[in-house]
Design an enzyme around this catalytic site. Structure first.
Site, short mmCIF file in Angstrom:
data_model
loop_
_atom_site.label_atom_id
_atom_site.label_comp_id
_atom_site.label_asym_id
_atom_site.label_seq_id
_atom_site.Cartn_x
_atom_site.Cartn_y
_atom_site.Cartn_z
N HIS A 106 18.63 -28.30 -37.95
CA HIS A 106 18.05 -27.22 -38.76
C HIS A 106 16.69 -26.89 -38.18
O HIS A 106 15.97 -27.77 -37.71
CB HIS A 106 17.91 -27.68 -40.21
CG HIS A 106 16.85 -26.94 -40.98
ND1 HIS A 106 15.55 -27.42 -41.12
CD2 HIS A 106 16.87 -25.74 -41.63
CE1 HIS A 106 14.85 -26.57 -41.84
NE2 HIS A 106 15.61 -25.55 -42.15
N HIS B 99 17.49 -39.33 -54.58
CA HIS B 99 18.56 -39.89 -55.40
C HIS B 99 19.48 -40.81 -54.61
O HIS B 99 20.23 -41.60 -55.18
CB HIS B 99 19.37 -38.76 -56.05
CG HIS B 99 20.09 -37.88 -55.08
ND1 HIS B 99 19.42 -36.99 -54.27
CD2 HIS B 99 21.40 -37.76 -54.77
CE1 HIS B 99 20.30 -36.33 -53.53
NE2 HIS B 99 21.50 -36.80 -53.81
N SER C 34 15.54 -18.72 -39.75
CA SER C 34 16.04 -20.02 -40.21
C SER C 34 17.43 -20.23 -39.63
O SER C 34 18.25 -19.30 -39.62
CB SER C 34 16.09 -20.06 -41.73
OG SER C 34 16.58 -21.32 -42.19
N VAL D 20 11.00 -21.05 -38.78
CA VAL D 20 9.59 -20.67 -38.66
C VAL D 20 9.39 -19.45 -39.54
O VAL D 20 10.25 -18.57 -39.60
CB VAL D 20 9.19 -20.37 -37.20
CG1 VAL D 20 8.95 -21.65 -36.42
CG2 VAL D 20 10.22 -19.51 -36.48
#
Length: 300
Positions: free
Chosen positions: A106, A173, A92, A109
């Protein structure tokens, strides 16, 4: 566990390749590798570059954790797996550039497999782009690379996983997308391990092809306090998503992973401003009106 060993070998190679490439682009700082152990089982290698010439902070994390019971974040959609022993391996990464004209990105896998007589496995991953100042050609290139990574493995993969990405990286949000998306897939098991492993590798290998041309094109654009302030404000959205919605963050915390590695995705400097809105007609407003709304970039 031959499947696990094959995936783990690929992931370690991927981490090394990404770190070497990004270090070469930065030209000033290199990645510091920090190996860590998890008392419940497993560990990882966190590679972090800080205060570079191009990258303000970049983290590329490999982890292999295992234990007697899958965390809730991994079984939320598969109740039959609750309580089963498991292995989870993954890479990551999050890259926060210094220049606001370079997008944050970003990628990850990952592979899960239960450790019992009848193992169940699946793959997940993807990559997404979070620009501060949008360039249509960058968005098209990003999605074209994603399309090319998907097409050999399934004609509908790009459309399916692009849509999933748009829906996943959405701040409910705020009622806005985190960025311009890319690919997101999870719980992938077609019954053909080599096919699914091949697809995961295709996505992992495509990341540098998608990102490095954008970095090289934008890294020398002059910027000032206005652009930096907007970048730091928009980074707040990144923090909000990772701490409220991100499955990887939740899995790491619920599995008692290493907190420093889990939260290495957070930017080094971020700002929140009360009820801030971009100036009408400004380039900052264009991010909201022309780039964040989900759209079909590939066909432009």
């Amino acid at each position: 566990m031959n499947q696990l060993a094959s995936v783990k070998s690929y992931l370690l190679s991927l981490q090394s390749s990404i770190c070497n490439t990004l270090s070469a682009i930065d030209g000033k700082e290199t990645f510091i590798a920090d190996e860590w152990q998890r008392k419940e089982g497993g560990g990882g290698i966190s590679c972090v570059l800080a205060n570079g010439q191009v990258f303000e902070k970049a983290g590329v994390n490999f982890s292999h954790v295992y234990g007697a019971s899958l965390p809730l974040a991994a079984t939320a959609h598969r109740k039959e797996l609750a309580g089963r022993p498991f292995h989870a391996v993954g890479v990551s990464l999050v890259i926060h550039p210094d220049n606001p004209y370079i997008p944050t990105t970003h990628a990850n896998v990952r592979f899960f497999i239960t450790d019992d007589d009848n193992p169940i496995w699946w793959f997940g991953g993807g990559f997404d782009l979070t620009p501060y100042y949008g360039f249509e050609e960058d968005c098209i290139h990003w999605h074209k690379t994603a399309y090319d990574a998907c097409t050999p493995y399934g004609k509908d993969y790009y459309t399916k996983f692009k849509t999933w990405c748009d829906e996943y990286f959405y701040l409910k949000h705020r009622q806005e997308a985190r960025g311009i998306g890319g690919l997101f897939f999870d719980d992938l098991n077609t019954g053909e391990f080599e096919h699914d492993f091949g697809f995961m590798q295709s996505v992992g290998d495509a990341f540098l092809d998608a990102y490095t041309p954008i970095v090289n094109k934008r890294k020398d654009i002059p910027f000032g306090e206005r652009e930096k302030t907007f970048q730091e404000y928009r980074r707040g959205r990144y923090v909000e998503f990772n701490l409220i919605y991100d499955r990887g963050t939740l899995f790491g915390l619920q599995s008692n992973g290493r907190t420093e590695s889990i939260l290495m995705s957070l930017p080094p400097v971020v700002k929140w401003q009360y009820d801030w809105c971009p100036e009408v007609g400004s380039v900052e407003e264009k991010l909201y009106t022309e780039f964040l709304p989900a759209q079909d970039w590939f066909s432009k």
